[in-house]
Scaffold this motif. Structure first.
Motif, short mmCIF file in Angstrom:
data_model
loop_
_atom_site.label_atom_id
_atom_site.label_comp_id
_atom_site.label_asym_id
_atom_site.label_seq_id
_atom_site.Cartn_x
_atom_site.Cartn_y
_atom_site.Cartn_z
N MET B 93 58.36 61.92 73.29
CA MET B 93 57.73 63.23 73.07
C MET B 93 56.98 63.23 71.74
N ASP B 94 57.54 62.59 70.73
CA ASP B 94 56.83 62.49 69.44
C ASP B 94 55.46 61.83 69.63
N ILE B 95 55.42 60.82 70.49
CA ILE B 95 54.15 60.13 70.75
C ILE B 95 53.18 61.09 71.45
N ALA B 96 53.69 61.85 72.43
CA ALA B 96 52.84 62.82 73.13
C ALA B 96 52.27 63.83 72.13
N ILE B 97 53.13 64.31 71.23
CA ILE B 97 52.70 65.30 70.24
C ILE B 97 51.66 64.70 69.30
N MET B 124 60.81 71.75 74.30
CA MET B 124 60.82 72.64 73.13
C MET B 124 60.41 71.92 71.84
N GLU B 125 60.49 70.60 71.86
CA GLU B 125 60.07 69.83 70.68
C GLU B 125 58.65 70.17 70.26
N MET B 131 52.30 73.88 70.15
CA MET B 131 51.88 73.20 71.38
C MET B 131 52.76 73.69 72.54
N ILE B 132 52.22 73.54 73.75
CA ILE B 132 53.01 73.73 74.96
C ILE B 132 53.67 72.38 75.27
N GLY B 133 54.97 72.38 75.52
CA GLY B 133 55.68 71.14 75.82
C GLY B 133 56.09 71.10 77.28
N ILE B 134 56.02 69.91 77.86
CA ILE B 134 56.38 69.72 79.27
C ILE B 134 57.29 68.50 79.35
N ALA B 135 58.38 68.61 80.11
CA ALA B 135 59.27 67.46 80.27
C ALA B 135 59.81 67.42 81.69
N MET B 136 59.87 66.23 82.24
CA MET B 136 60.43 66.03 83.57
C MET B 136 61.19 64.70 83.57
N THR B 137 62.10 64.56 84.50
CA THR B 137 62.75 63.26 84.68
C THR B 137 63.15 63.11 86.13
N ILE B 158 62.13 70.21 85.86
CA ILE B 158 60.86 70.46 85.17
C ILE B 158 61.15 71.45 84.05
N ALA B 159 60.68 71.15 82.85
CA ALA B 159 60.80 72.11 81.75
C ALA B 159 59.42 72.33 81.15
N VAL B 160 59.13 73.59 80.85
CA VAL B 160 57.87 73.95 80.20
C VAL B 160 58.19 74.95 79.10
N ALA B 161 57.80 74.64 77.88
CA ALA B 161 58.05 75.53 76.73
C ALA B 161 56.72 75.99 76.15
N ILE B 162 56.61 77.31 75.97
CA ILE B 162 55.33 77.91 75.55
C ILE B 162 55.59 78.85 74.37
#
Lengths: 355, 355
Positions: B93-97, B124-125, B131-137, B158-162
């Motif tokens: 996620m740090d790389i995405a950011i 949430m990171e 930024m809007i964060g998105i995470a899935m696994t 699916i997680a989405v943080a706004i």
């Protein structure tokens, strides 16, 4: 049965009569007809007269000057200048695709637009470039959040198209409500009841009355009720609303203007028009495209051959029913219900066209 | 009741005993405990012994050399080197950011990883960077596609943080099944029945037996059955699987290795480990962040004050229950079920630690 070509030509003529430039009229007809081909009858030529009425009411600009109002290498925000979503969305997707060509992915949010037809069309635009396509739009409020009695969200669809090698692509395209409004309309025409879990009364009680929306009721988010995960459908519809409209500067939630001309848009808008969100991800931005598509073939083959319960033929891959329908309708023609035929005949008369 | 700090320190010690570098042990403990704080009890310290057993079985590498195997300005593919997902995912996620900082958005797919805790943590990171964060696994197969009797997909969350301005952020984090497995485990412990629409028998018939999974049954996709839109939940779970694993080169569908050490991973893997997909979108890549957050405040206030049906207090915003739970548990401590306490005591003994 109407041949595809006949309805396409007619729709194109109608858009020309509305004052759309020839290129736009052709594109709008193509997007609109894709719904009829794929069997999403509620979103095809059945809506043509709706677009015309909105144009007559001055709520669709046939000659929009679409422009990028904000951008970075991987993103853009588009002002659709009140144009047809059928025209604005494919052009916005082109921008997403060209950004993906440059930096791996492209993400475009659109304000000041109108209904864009089926989300699947726009997502599928990315396939021929070996990209994954994503399309969403918000829409006028018909869906109540979990626990609520108010219509706060549209049926806000999500479409994702993913290429494979030998297999046809994976194309998911679905409303984030339990059932889209088009399904209720079918039940209304057949005078049938709706399944529990699709709609609620204006007090928020479960209902099987397919006409409940006319009496102040609401559609339910995917999941139906809290026990069955309606908070997830509510969250999904909200994400679509926020990505499409809060990010772009369009109207969101209860402020989204209605598609029908006999209902006025809200007098206190929070943005401009309706909003879309479009994305394109180049496969080879992550992994060589051939490698990916070979694994997608394996994914699809594996799921398609999974064992099924008694009475079912096989597991479907998202996009299967729509692809089969397209093949059938291109060959045999597109069936129209009598009210839709009447609508088109009225349009033919109005514009002195031949249907 | 256990104070947060006590469980955090214990988890950190356990990860150190597994051979994790100090920084990694701290990060893993933080991600793991976030589940306990947010009330997702199935994904917190209740899983600590599971991670230890996988490490004992040689299936978790405590000193991974995570590396980028492919990238573009807006994307990266990460090889997690068999490390803890609790450590690999935040770094991905740090790389995405950081890609989003450069070009507007960042998208990272991860292979060769393990269970990453709750998706919400990773999404949430992105919030603190506006930024809007998105995470899935993806996850080991428990869910049957619509019409199928086979477990082909995980509960693939699916997680989405706004971010908002004055309001707490919008944080959706949900399994794409009707109900996650953790909810069934609660019913099993209480010897209660499951609602219709959560699970099916091994023949694909509806069931209310909370132990059905042990008898060859399967969880159902969000929607429950075709009539209620299970093909949408199936499509969502599939999208998560494809983005997380087919895009990255991890195992997908029925090949995803189990989290439990007593079940062997498939002998014919199609990729490496499990996969995640992480995204970050800079708000000001679309619109000035202040403007967006002001509208998010309005969005949140409007939805929170929508009228509710009799018996309900208010419409919730995604993330509300988890935030309230976090506040409560930080103050009053985290309750643990007896079997979880026993598990932690056994770990304390195993590693000669104090719980």
């Amino acid at each position: 049965m109407y041949p595809y070509r006949q309805l396409f030509d007619f729709a194109q003529e109608v858009f020309l009569c509305m004052g759309c430039p020839p290129k736009d009229a052709k594109l709008a007809a193509e997007v609109l007809l894709e719904a009829d081909l794929r069997g999403v009858d509620s979103h095809g030529v059945a809506r043509l007269s709706g677009y015309v009425r909105l144009w007559e009411a001055g709520r669709i600009n046939p000659k929009p000057k679409m422009r990028i109002v904000h951008e970075t290498p991987s993103t853009a925000t588009i002002d659709g200048d009140g144009g047809l979503g059928l025209v604005i969305a494919p052009r916005a997707m082109d921008i997403a695709i060209s950004k993906a060509e440059q930096v791996g992915t492209g993400w475009v949010t659109v304000k000041n637009s109108n209904h864009f037809g089926i989300a699947g069309y726009h997502a599928m635009e990315a396939l021929s470039s070996d990209m994954i396509g994503i399309a969403m739009t918000n829409a006028s409020p018909l869906v109540a959040p979990t626990f609520s009695t108010e219509r706060m969200l549209g049926t806000n669809p999500i479409a994702v198209a993913i290429p494979a090698a030998k297999n046809p692509p994976f194309v998911a395209d679905f409303a984030t409500a339990s059932a889209a409004n088009g399904k209720l309309e079918i039940l209304q025409r057949k005078e049938k009841k709706a399944p529990v879990g699709w709609i609620q009364t204006k007090e928020g009680q479960r209902s099987t009355n397919a006409n409940e929306l006319k009496e102040g009721g609401a559609l339910l988010p995917l999941g139906g009720d809290k026990t069955h995960g309606s908070h997830k459908g509510y969250a999904l519809a909200s994400i679509v609303d926020i990505f499409s409209a809060v990010l772009s500067g369009a109207n969101y939630g209860p402020w989204v203007p209605p598609f029908v001309s006999f209902l006025d848009p809200p007098s206190d808008p929070v943005g401009e028009g309706i909003g879309h969100f479009l994305g394109a991800m180049r496969i080879d931005a992550f992994r060589p495209a051939d490698e990916f598509k070979k694994h997608m073939d394996n994914w699809i083959d594996t799921f398609r051959s999974a064992s099924v319960k008694k009475g079912e033929k096989s597991v479907l891959i998202p996009g299967d029913p729509e692809r089969l329908m397209t093949e059938k309708r291109l060959k045999k023609g597109i069936p129209l219900l009598t009210p839709v035929e009447r609508d088109l005949e009225a349009l033919a008369k109005r514009f002195k066209l031949k249907l």
